[in-house]
Design a protein around this motif. Structure first.
Motif, PDB file in Angstrom:
ATOM      1  N   GLU A   1      12.540   2.486   2.207  1.00 15.35           N
ATOM      2  CA  GLU A   1      12.117   1.158   1.759  1.00 15.35           C
ATOM      3  C   GLU A   1      11.079   1.283   0.643  1.00 15.35           C
ATOM      4  OE1 GLU A   1      12.685  -1.116   6.078  1.00 15.35           O
ATOM      5  OE2 GLU A   1      10.738  -0.310   5.495  1.00 15.35           O
ATOM      6  N   THR A   2      10.153   2.210   0.826  1.00 15.56           N
ATOM      7  CA  THR A   2       9.112   2.397  -0.180  1.00 15.56           C
ATOM      8  C   THR A   2       9.679   2.937  -1.479  1.00 15.56           C
ATOM      9  OG1 THR A   2       7.521   2.837   1.598  1.00 15.56           O
ATOM     10  CG2 THR A   2       6.902   3.512  -0.634  1.00 15.56           C
ATOM     11  N   ALA A   3      10.585   3.913  -1.395  1.00 16.43           N
ATOM     12  CA  ALA A   3      11.191   4.465  -2.607  1.00 16.43           C
ATOM     13  C   ALA A   3      11.942   3.386  -3.383  1.00 16.43           C
ATOM     14  CB  ALA A   3      12.134   5.616  -2.240  1.00 16.43           C
ATOM     15  N   LEU A   4      12.647   2.504  -2.680  1.00 20.44           N
ATOM     16  CA  LEU A   4      13.374   1.422  -3.334  1.00 20.44           C
ATOM     17  C   LEU A   4      12.413   0.401  -3.945  1.00 20.44           C
ATOM     18  CD1 LEU A   4      16.147   1.016  -0.642  1.00 20.44           C
ATOM     19  CD2 LEU A   4      16.577   1.579  -3.036  1.00 20.44           C
ATOM     20  N   HIS A   5      11.365   0.050  -3.209  1.00 23.70           N
ATOM     21  CA  HIS A   5      10.385  -0.888  -3.753  1.00 23.70           C
ATOM     22  C   HIS A   5       9.667  -0.304  -4.964  1.00 23.70           C
ATOM     23  CE1 HIS A   5      10.228  -3.132   0.317  1.00 23.70           C
ATOM     24  NE2 HIS A   5      10.801  -3.905  -0.567  1.00 23.70           N
ATOM     25  N   ALA A   6       9.319   0.981  -4.899  1.00 24.53           N
ATOM     26  CA  ALA A   6       8.646   1.620  -6.028  1.00 24.53           C
ATOM     27  C   ALA A   6       9.553   1.680  -7.256  1.00 24.53           C
ATOM     28  CB  ALA A   6       8.183   3.023  -5.646  1.00 24.53           C
ATOM     29  N   SER A   7      10.845   1.808  -7.036  1.00 23.99           N
ATOM     30  CA  SER A   7      11.792   1.924  -8.140  1.00 23.99           C
ATOM     31  C   SER A   7      12.128   0.580  -8.768  1.00 23.99           C
ATOM     32  CB  SER A   7      13.083   2.592  -7.646  1.00 23.99           C
ATOM     33  OG  SER A   7      12.837   3.899  -7.188  1.00 23.99           O
ATOM     34  N   PHE A   8      12.268  -0.464  -7.933  1.00 29.60           N
ATOM     35  CA  PHE A   8      12.810  -1.724  -8.440  1.00 29.60           C
ATOM     36  C   PHE A   8      11.854  -2.919  -8.349  1.00 29.60           C
ATOM     37  CE2 PHE A   8      16.655   0.593  -6.770  1.00 29.60           C
ATOM     38  CZ  PHE A   8      17.102   0.986  -8.018  1.00 29.60           C
ATOM     39  N   MET A   9      10.760  -2.794  -7.575  1.00 28.70           N
ATOM     40  CA  MET A   9       9.905  -3.965  -7.354  1.00 28.70           C
ATOM     41  C   MET A   9       8.422  -3.658  -7.545  1.00 28.70           C
ATOM     42  SD  MET A   9      11.652  -6.078  -4.196  1.00 28.70           S
ATOM     43  CE  MET A   9      10.434  -7.381  -4.388  1.00 28.70           C
ATOM     44  N   ARG A  10       8.093  -2.634  -8.301  1.00 32.89           N
ATOM     45  CA  ARG A  10       6.668  -2.285  -8.403  1.00 32.89           C
ATOM     46  C   ARG A  10       5.861  -3.408  -9.040  1.00 32.89           C
ATOM     47  NH1 ARG A  10       6.630   2.785 -12.579  1.00 32.89           N
ATOM     48  NH2 ARG A  10       8.573   3.288 -11.511  1.00 32.89           N
TER      49      ARG A  10
ATOM     50  N   GLN B   1       0.821  -1.204   0.000  1.00 32.00           N
ATOM     51  CA  GLN B   1       0.000   0.000   0.000  1.00 32.00           C
ATOM     52  C   GLN B   1       0.861   1.263   0.000  1.00 32.00           C
ATOM     53  OE1 GLN B   1      -3.570  -0.173  -0.294  1.00 32.00           O
ATOM     54  NE2 GLN B   1      -2.769  -2.174  -0.886  1.00 32.00           N
ATOM     55  N   ALA B   2       2.013   1.204   0.650  1.00 33.86           N
ATOM     56  CA  ALA B   2       2.919   2.357   0.640  1.00 33.86           C
ATOM     57  C   ALA B   2       3.448   2.622  -0.766  1.00 33.86           C
ATOM     58  CB  ALA B   2       4.071   2.133   1.618  1.00 33.86           C
ATOM     59  N   VAL B   3       3.779   1.554  -1.487  1.00 30.67           N
ATOM     60  CA  VAL B   3       4.231   1.711  -2.873  1.00 30.67           C
ATOM     61  C   VAL B   3       3.130   2.341  -3.718  1.00 30.67           C
ATOM     62  CG1 VAL B   3       4.853   0.441  -4.974  1.00 30.67           C
ATOM     63  CG2 VAL B   3       5.957  -0.129  -2.810  1.00 30.67           C
ATOM     64  N   ILE B   4       1.896   1.916  -3.522  1.00 27.84           N
ATOM     65  CA  ILE B   4       0.780   2.495  -4.271  1.00 27.84           C
ATOM     66  C   ILE B   4       0.633   3.975  -3.946  1.00 27.84           C
ATOM     67  CG2 ILE B   4      -1.734   2.481  -4.492  1.00 27.84           C
ATOM     68  CD1 ILE B   4      -1.603  -0.580  -4.211  1.00 27.84           C
ATOM     69  N   ASP B   5       0.730   4.337  -2.660  1.00 24.22           N
ATOM     70  CA  ASP B   5       0.634   5.756  -2.290  1.00 24.22           C
ATOM     71  C   ASP B   5       1.760   6.555  -2.926  1.00 24.22           C
ATOM     72  OD1 ASP B   5      -1.607   5.175  -0.812  1.00 24.22           O
ATOM     73  OD2 ASP B   5      -0.643   5.383   1.150  1.00 24.22           O
ATOM     74  N   PHE B   6       2.969   5.999  -2.897  1.00 25.63           N
ATOM     75  CA  PHE B   6       4.113   6.710  -3.477  1.00 25.63           C
ATOM     76  C   PHE B   6       3.910   6.922  -4.976  1.00 25.63           C
ATOM     77  CE2 PHE B   6       8.358   7.558  -4.970  1.00 25.63           C
ATOM     78  CZ  PHE B   6       8.942   8.267  -3.928  1.00 25.63           C
TER      79      PHE B   6
ATOM     80  N   PHE C   1       6.253  -6.503  -8.606  1.00 25.88           N
ATOM     81  CA  PHE C   1       6.017  -7.506  -7.563  1.00 25.88           C
ATOM     82  C   PHE C   1       4.792  -7.138  -6.732  1.00 25.88           C
ATOM     83  CE2 PHE C   1       6.619  -8.876  -3.145  1.00 25.88           C
ATOM     84  CZ  PHE C   1       6.810 -10.235  -3.293  1.00 25.88           C
ATOM     85  N   PHE C   2       4.594  -5.841  -6.503  1.00 19.50           N
ATOM     86  CA  PHE C   2       3.527  -5.394  -5.621  1.00 19.50           C
ATOM     87  C   PHE C   2       2.225  -5.076  -6.346  1.00 19.50           C
ATOM     88  CE2 PHE C   2       7.280  -4.293  -3.007  1.00 19.50           C
ATOM     89  CZ  PHE C   2       6.922  -4.952  -1.844  1.00 19.50           C
TER      90      PHE C   2
END
Length: 278
Positions: A132-141, A96-101, A143-144
Motif C-alpha cells: 500500500e505504501t509503495a503504491l501511495h508513494a508512486s502514485f499519490m505522494r 507517515q509511511a509514505v514519508i518514511d518510504f 496527496f499526502f
C-alpha cells in the motif's frame, strides 16, 4: 549486506539493509528494489523470510535489494489497523509511511555512487501495508505531502506489490503510469482485490475507507496502454501477501523487459493458493 541508518524520528532509529550481488564490478551501476515489509503497520521487520526472498531474487537478477524498517504507528494500539481504527488514524498512518518510504529512497538516491545504484531504475516494492505504501508513494505522494521539494529528484521506474491497494485510482494517470507487477488473491478480505472497503468494513465503522487493489489497478493500466503483470491467485486470501521464490522469476522477467528495455507488456498469470509454510 550492509546496514545503514536513513533517519531518526523521535525514539525510532530507522535502518535499511543493502544487499549487493556478489559479482558486482567497481564500475557497475545497478537497478534497485526498495522493499517495505507488511504487518498492518504494527508488526514485521526488515529481515523476515519474505524480505530475504525478495532481496535474493533481486541479486540473482542483477539488482541491488534494499529492505527497510519504518515507524509502526499502529503497534500496541487497541484498534490496530482494523475497522475500529478511525479513518483519520488510517490516513495519518498512510501519510507517515509514505514519508518514511521516500526518506529511505532519498537516502539511496543521495548515496547512489557509494551504493552503486542507478537512480533512473528504482523499483518501489512491498507486501500488504508495505505494498500500500509503495503504491501511495508512486502514485499519490502529492496527496499526502504538500511540499515535495525534498523528494523532487525521486522518480520510481516500477512497482512490485503483494496484496496491496491504494486510495484513489484517479491518481493513476498517463503522466505517472509506470510498470507495475502485482500479486493478489481474489478472495482477499483484508486488502481488496478490486475496489471495496478496507477490511470489508461496513460504512458505519470508524475505519471505513475505500481501496483499489490489483484488479482495478491493472484495468486502469490497460486503458492507459501501460505495462503490468498480474499474478491473480484464484480464490486466494490475504496469504497471497507471502513472497514465494518461485513467483519472483516472472516478476523480474517482466521488470527486465519493461523497466530495463522499455517494452510494453500487459499480462495475467493465474495461480492457485499456496500452503502457508511459515
Amino acid at each position: 549486506m550492509k546496514t545503514y541508518t536513513y533517519a531518526t524520528k523521535g525514539l525510532d532509529t530507522l535502518k535499511l539493509d543493502v544487499y549487493t550481488p556478489e559479482n558486482i564490478k567497481p564500475t557497475d551501476s545497478l537497478p534497485v528494489v526498495i522493499w517495505m515489509h507488511g504487518g498492518g503497520f504494527s508488526s514485521g521487520g526488515r529481515n523476515g523470510i519474505d524480505e530475504l526472498n525478495i532481496v535474493n531474487a533481486a541479486n540473482k537478477n542483477g539488482y541491488i535489494g534494499v529492505s527497510i524498517t519504518y515507524r509502526l504507528l499502529r503497534k500496541g494500539t487497541d484498534t490496530g489497523f482494523s475497522c475500529n481504527c478511525s479513518k483519520e488514524d488510517k490516513m495519518f498512518t498512510f501519510n507517515q509511511a509514505v514519508i518514511d518510504f521516500l526518506d529511505a529512497t532519498n537516502f539511496i538516491y543521495q548515496n547512489s555512487n557509494m551504493l552503486q545504484v542507478d537512480t533512473t531504475k528504482i523499483i518501489a516494492a512491498g507486501s500488504s501495508s508495505g505494498a500500500e505504501t509503495a503504491l501511495h508513494a508512486s502514485f499519490m505522494r502529492r496527496f499526502f505531502i504538500s511540499d515535495l521539494s525534498k523528494y523532487e529528484d525521486i522518480k520510481f521506474a516500477g512497482v512490485i506489490g503483494f496484496s496491496g491497494a491504494f486510495l484513489d485510482i484517479d491518481h493513476l494517470t498517463i503522466d505517472n503510469a509506470i510498470p507495475v507487477a502485482l500479486t493478489h488473491g481474489t478472495q482477499d478480505k483484508a486488502v481488496p482485490f478490486g475496489s471495496a472497503p478496507h477490511h470489508h468494513c461496513i460504512p458505519t465503522k470508524p475505519g471505513y475507507i475505500m481501496l483499489h487493489g490489483a484488479k482495478t489497478i491493472t484495468e486502469k493500466l490497460d486503458t492507459l496502454e501501460s505495462s503490468y503483470f498480474l499474478n491473480l491467485v484464484k480464490n486466494g486470501t490475504h496469504d497471497a501477501a507471502n513472497v514465494h521464490p518461485e513467483d519472483l522469476d516472472d516478476i523480474f522477467y517482466f521488470l527486465n523487459k519493461t523497466v530495463l528495455k522499455n517494452e510494453v507488456i500487459q499480462t495475467k498469470k493465474y495461480t492457485l493458493p499456496k500452503p502457508t509454510t511459515y
